[in-house]
Design an enzyme around this catalytic site. Structure first.
Site, PDB file in Angstrom:
ATOM      1  CG  HIS A 295      40.632 -64.251  -8.572  1.00  0.00           C
ATOM      2  ND1 HIS A 295      41.968 -64.209  -8.253  1.00  0.00           N
ATOM      3  CD2 HIS A 295      40.538 -65.062  -9.662  1.00  0.00           C
ATOM      4  CE1 HIS A 295      42.654 -64.955  -9.108  1.00  0.00           C
ATOM      5  NE2 HIS A 295      41.803 -65.487  -9.980  1.00  0.00           N
ATOM      6  CD  GLU A 296      37.290 -66.726 -10.839  1.00  0.00           C
ATOM      7  OE1 GLU A 296      37.475 -66.600 -12.064  1.00  0.00           O
ATOM      8  OE2 GLU A 296      38.062 -67.386 -10.103  1.00  0.00           O
TER       9      GLU A 296
HETATM   10 ZN   LIG Z   1      42.312 -66.615 -11.672  1.00  0.00          ZN
END
Ligand SMILES: [Zn+2]
Length: 508
Positions: A295-296
């Site tokens: 995600h990051e």
């Molecule tokens: Zn996010």
């Protein structure tokens, strides 16, 4: 809310009422009681405690009590009752919007967002609800039947769902996520994610130990494209340590821009809280950690691959209902065999993560999702209800809320329980007012975008390049709806998300 949250508690004095709760939670509650000079077990109202309690406490009365206390936050005492305050807030927001020539606050807030106007948001939410509501009722029926088979006499209530859902999952799927950790050693996961960046975007990440860091644990990578052009610097801060903020996020020390033709390189920082490495130096991630890593990293790609003229139009300025697209998109790879095969090996034996386990992970992704999904839709609908008023609200908060949600229930609502008085997202500042939908919106966009990757092969360099060129490189310099359509080739649809969540069965 803060006053209520810190003042409220559930005290248990009979050890039998603790049945089902994990030792760590019980010990914390014992310590919390001692610290206050009380006998018994003192359960605080912070979210992790409440959700752990509701999903594991075997005593139904206590679950009901926990839920009632937790849900009264924001209206616990006359002087901390938020109801009149929130009415004043929405009425003032309306007045502000109308002074500026808009008919509602939502019309004002949606300026510059991908959804653009309230009709689009409402159509979107209602379309999802049309499929999600019957699916949620089905799931609740399944949970209720299971609960009855375990002796529940009363109709299933909101404070029963998490508990029986948890039991049902364990019994039906017997899946121990903890057992996955040896396959997700941090350095291996990192190598896998870097390899993915290479395959999709042609990137090469080279560690540079000379660059100054704010903490010795931070690793720094130079990011090169296929032509050996330096695109930016990636700082990665992986593990927990004292004094470090909780959670995971992406930030930057400088953002991409051009200055008199010279490219200013972005300096991007990904921060995680992975487990502190053991004595052998290995940090073993959970599957959830792996999705967080991705995600990051997806946010990181959005910042690093930006190619615009002005910093204000780089990724920093992207609309709130579009900014989570590149990040949630990346999470999809965690469910792909071709990706997991790159790196998911037992860190001691080298044994690959079995395909049956991956199949189970994929299957679990869609199990009993509908009630939670419908709950998110209710929040978004309530937000829109409060912020699409065109005349000041005079009715009671409870009546207003019930009116908005009356056709969305998948479970008989409990009298006296309200969402609005403790819906901090909407009322503690303006940023999520008429914005809660954006969580679901960007999720729908990413599911749709991922469909293109699925179709053309999830490791396709060509698709990666197209996504980079048409979406990631543009930052906020082009209307997100234009970017989306340029890449996907049509307008967004809700179908991909409904399928991804398991709410719509794939007919192909
Ligand atoms: Zn996010």
């Amino acid at each position: 809310m803060l006053k209520n949250t810190s003042a409220a508690y559930l005290l248990i004095t009979d050890q039998q009422d603790l049945q089902g709760l994990p030792d760590s939670l019980v010990n914390n509650a014992l310590q919390a009681a001692k610290a206050r000079g009380m006998d018994g077990w003192y359960f605080t109202m912070d979210y992790p405690t409440v959700s752990a309690f509701l999903s594991q406490a075997g005593n139904r009365e206590k679950r009901m009590e926990m839920r009632r206390i937790h849900r009264s936050i924001g209206m616990m005492t006359p002087e901390t009752d938020n109801r009149e305050v929130l009415k004043e807030i929405v009425n003032l927001r309306l007045e502000k919007a109308q002074l500026l020539g808009f008919s509602s606050y939502a019309d004002k807030a949606l300026q510059g967002r991908m959804a653009a106007n309230r009709e689009t948001v409402m159509d979107f939410l209602n379309e999802l609800a049309a499929t999600a509501l019957p699916a949620a009722r089905e799931d609740v029926k399944e949970i209720e039947e299971y609960a009855q088979s375990k002796g529940l006499q009363e109709p299933l209530a909101s404070f029963d769902i998490a508990y029986y859902d948890n039991q049902l999952r364990q019994e039906k799927y017997n899946f121990d996520e903890e057992a996955l950790r040896p396959y997700f050693e941090l350095n291996q996961v990192k190598a896998g994610v870097f390899e993915l960046a290479k395959r999709l975007y042609g990137l090469r990440l080279v560690q540079n130990e000379e660059i100054q860091v704010y903490h010795p644990e931070v690793e720094v990578y130079e990011v090169y494209d296929e032509n050996n052009r330096l695109l930016g610097i990636l700082y990665m801060d992986f593990c927990c340590r004292d004094g470090k903020g909780a959670g995971a996020w992406t930030t930057g020390f400088r953002y991409q821009a051009k200055n008199d033709g010279e490219n200013i390189l972005p300096l991007i920082n990904l921060v995680y809280n992975f487990p502190v490495p053991g004595e052998d130096g290995s940090s073993l991630l959970s599957f959830y950690d792996v999705t967080t890593f991705l995600h990051e990293f997806g946010h990181g790609m959005h910042f690093l691959l930006s190619n615009v003229n002005y910093a204000s139009l780089s990724t920093m300025g992207v609309a709130m209902d579009f900014v989570e697209l590149p990040s949630t998109l990346m999470e999809n790879w965690a469910y792909e065999k071709d990706f997991l095969h790159l790196f998911a090996r037992d860190y001691k034996t080298g044994k690959p993560l079995p395909d049956e386990t991956i199949d189970r992970l994929i299957e679990m992704r869609t199990v009993l999702n509908a009630p939670g999904f419908m709950g998110q839709l209710q929040y978004a609908l309530l937000d829109m209800g409060w912020h699409t008023i065109t005349k000041p609200v005079n009715t009671a908060v409870g009546d207003f809320e019930n009116q908005i949600l009356k056709d969305t229930h998948y479970l008989a609502p409990q009298p006296g329980i309200l969402i609005s008085p403790n819906f901090g997202h909407l009322f503690d500042n303006d940023s999520y007012a008429a914005g809660y939908y954006s969580y679901i919106w960007s999720d729908a966009m990413q599911a749709d975008v991922y469909g293109v990757f699925k179709q053309q092969g999830i490791m396709s360099r060509k698709t990666g390049e197209a996504f980079r060129e048409k979406v990631l490189s543009k930052g906020a310099s082009v209307d997100p709806m234009v970017l989306f359509q340029d890449f996907v080739g049509r307008k967004p649809s809700t179908e991909a998300l409904l399928k991804q969540e398991g709410l719509l069965k794939d007919t192909n």
